[in-house]
Design a protein around this motif. Structure first.
Motif, PDB file in Angstrom:
ATOM      1  N   GLU A 146      -2.960  -4.691   7.388  1.00  0.00           N
ATOM      2  CA  GLU A 146      -3.652  -4.079   6.257  1.00  0.00           C
ATOM      3  C   GLU A 146      -4.815  -3.189   6.683  1.00  0.00           C
ATOM      4  OE1 GLU A 146      -5.454  -5.465   1.895  1.00  0.00           O
ATOM      5  OE2 GLU A 146      -4.779  -6.952   3.365  1.00  0.00           O
ATOM      6  N   TYR A 175      -1.265   1.912   7.277  1.00  0.00           N
ATOM      7  CA  TYR A 175      -1.225   1.134   6.034  1.00  0.00           C
ATOM      8  C   TYR A 175      -2.038   1.858   4.958  1.00  0.00           C
ATOM      9  CZ  TYR A 175      -1.523  -2.920   2.880  1.00  0.00           C
ATOM     10  OH  TYR A 175      -1.447  -3.763   1.786  1.00  0.00           O
ATOM     11  N   LYS A 176      -3.256   2.248   5.314  1.00  0.00           N
ATOM     12  CA  LYS A 176      -4.130   2.932   4.357  1.00  0.00           C
ATOM     13  C   LYS A 176      -3.536   4.271   3.923  1.00  0.00           C
ATOM     14  CE  LYS A 176      -8.132   0.769   6.580  1.00  0.00           C
ATOM     15  NZ  LYS A 176      -9.305   0.982   7.453  1.00  0.00           N
ATOM     16  N   THR A 203      -0.363   4.996   3.818  1.00  0.00           N
ATOM     17  CA  THR A 203       0.782   4.719   2.950  1.00  0.00           C
ATOM     18  C   THR A 203       0.335   4.414   1.528  1.00  0.00           C
ATOM     19  OG1 THR A 203       2.007   3.831   4.841  1.00  0.00           O
ATOM     20  CG2 THR A 203       2.831   3.286   2.654  1.00  0.00           C
ATOM     21  N   VAL A 204      -0.745   3.673   1.366  1.00  0.00           N
ATOM     22  CA  VAL A 204      -1.284   3.418   0.033  1.00  0.00           C
ATOM     23  C   VAL A 204      -1.604   4.736  -0.666  1.00  0.00           C
ATOM     24  CG1 VAL A 204      -3.214   2.435  -1.275  1.00  0.00           C
ATOM     25  CG2 VAL A 204      -2.203   1.133   0.623  1.00  0.00           C
ATOM     26  N   ILE A 220       4.063  -1.748   5.881  1.00  0.00           N
ATOM     27  CA  ILE A 220       4.165  -0.461   5.191  1.00  0.00           C
ATOM     28  C   ILE A 220       4.802  -0.626   3.823  1.00  0.00           C
ATOM     29  CG2 ILE A 220       5.268   1.812   5.252  1.00  0.00           C
ATOM     30  CD1 ILE A 220       2.898   1.575   7.164  1.00  0.00           C
ATOM     31  N   GLU A 247       4.552  -3.193   1.780  1.00  0.00           N
ATOM     32  CA  GLU A 247       3.494  -3.692   0.895  1.00  0.00           C
ATOM     33  C   GLU A 247       2.543  -2.570   0.510  1.00  0.00           C
ATOM     34  OE1 GLU A 247       1.316  -7.509   1.700  1.00  0.00           O
ATOM     35  OE2 GLU A 247      -0.382  -6.117   1.906  1.00  0.00           O
ATOM     36  N   ALA A 248       2.174  -1.743   1.479  1.00  0.00           N
ATOM     37  CA  ALA A 248       1.255  -0.632   1.214  1.00  0.00           C
ATOM     38  C   ALA A 248       1.845   0.335   0.193  1.00  0.00           C
ATOM     39  CB  ALA A 248       0.930   0.093   2.510  1.00  0.00           C
ATOM     40  N   LYS A 261       1.680  -1.322  -3.154  1.00  0.00           N
ATOM     41  CA  LYS A 261       0.276  -1.423  -3.552  1.00  0.00           C
ATOM     42  C   LYS A 261      -0.222  -0.096  -4.113  1.00  0.00           C
ATOM     43  CE  LYS A 261      -4.288  -2.757  -1.761  1.00  0.00           C
ATOM     44  NZ  LYS A 261      -5.021  -3.268  -0.565  1.00  0.00           N
ATOM     45  N   GLY A 262       0.134   1.000  -3.448  1.00  0.00           N
ATOM     46  CA  GLY A 262      -0.282   2.319  -3.939  1.00  0.00           C
ATOM     47  C   GLY A 262       0.265   2.603  -5.318  1.00  0.00           C
TER      48      GLY A 262
END
Length: 228
Positions: A52, A57-58, A60-61, A82, A84-85, A88-89
């Motif tokens: 995370e 990851y950031k 991808t969000v 990735i 999850e990201a 999440k986004g």
């Protein structure tokens, strides 16, 4: 006392294969029914092992948020990293968040950012891959491992052979992908294993803005619809 391993005979294997057909059919029917109701989506691929706090990851969000804000749902493999990201986004942007989950011996577990009514479970990789390809308006591919490359080259092969229509395939992270792209150009292309035009199937970017620009530009001249 340890039991001896049971080795299946040919007739037993054939019988099991016959019953497996019904399970495979069930996964296709369930997938088609649920995915056909969701609307235009973009699939995000990448490593299940990305943490995370990692930059990708950031990124991808942010990519998923931008794509969601542009009016597309987000599909991922439903797991951590990735995937999850990506979910999440979509969740943070108030967009559609889909997870196509598969049972694996390690790494795979549902992430908490998938919409409750849009989480599908699969036992067969090939059925799951059909859902990705059929219902995605674009593939956005972040750094990953063998599974990520499998999805990438599956899509490239289907488009190259005219089994499906062309759609955007966007690799995010130039520093990660440049070695692969150079090998494709310097080895595959130079030895005549692909054509120059095949390189046009891939876009290489670094930012979420570029991802949305490519998708929007493509669909100015194409209809949003399932790919086959």
């Amino acid at each position: 006392m340890r039991k001896e391993k049971h080795h299946k005979g040919w007739n037993e294997i054939k019988t099991n294969d016959s019953w497996a057909i019904f399970k495979i059919m069930g996964e296709f029917v369930n997938g088609f029914e649920k995915m056909s109701e969701i609307g235009p989506c973009v699939t995000i691929f990448g490593s299940a092992r990305t943490r995370e706090n990692a930059n990708y990851y950031k990124l991808t969000v942010n990519v998923a948020k931008k794509v969601s804000e542009a009016g597309y749902g987000i599909i991922t493999g439903g797991g951590p990293g990735i995937m999850e990201a990506g979910n999440k986004g979509a969740h943070l942007a108030g967009g559609t968040s889909v997870g196509l989950n598969i049972e694996l011996p390690f790494e795979q577990n549902d992430n908490p950012y998938i919409d409750d009514d849009k989480s599908l479970d699969f036992d067969y990789f090939f059925v799951r891959k059909v859902m990705f390809v059929k219902y995605s308006q674009a593939f956005v591919v972040l750094p990953g491992g063998f599974g990520t490359l499998d999805e990438l080259f599956e899509a490239l092969t289907l488009i190259q052979t005219n089994k499906i229509g062309k759609f955007p395939i966007i690799l995010v992270g130039k520093s990660f992908w440049k070695g692969l792209i150079n090998w494709i150009k310097d080895t595959m292309l130079n030895e005549g294993n692909i054509s120059e035009t095949d390189l046009d199937l891939i876009s290489l970017v670094d930012t979420e803005e570029e991802v949305v620009e490519i998708i929007d530009a493509f669909y100015k001249g194409h209809t949003l619809s399932p790919n086959f």
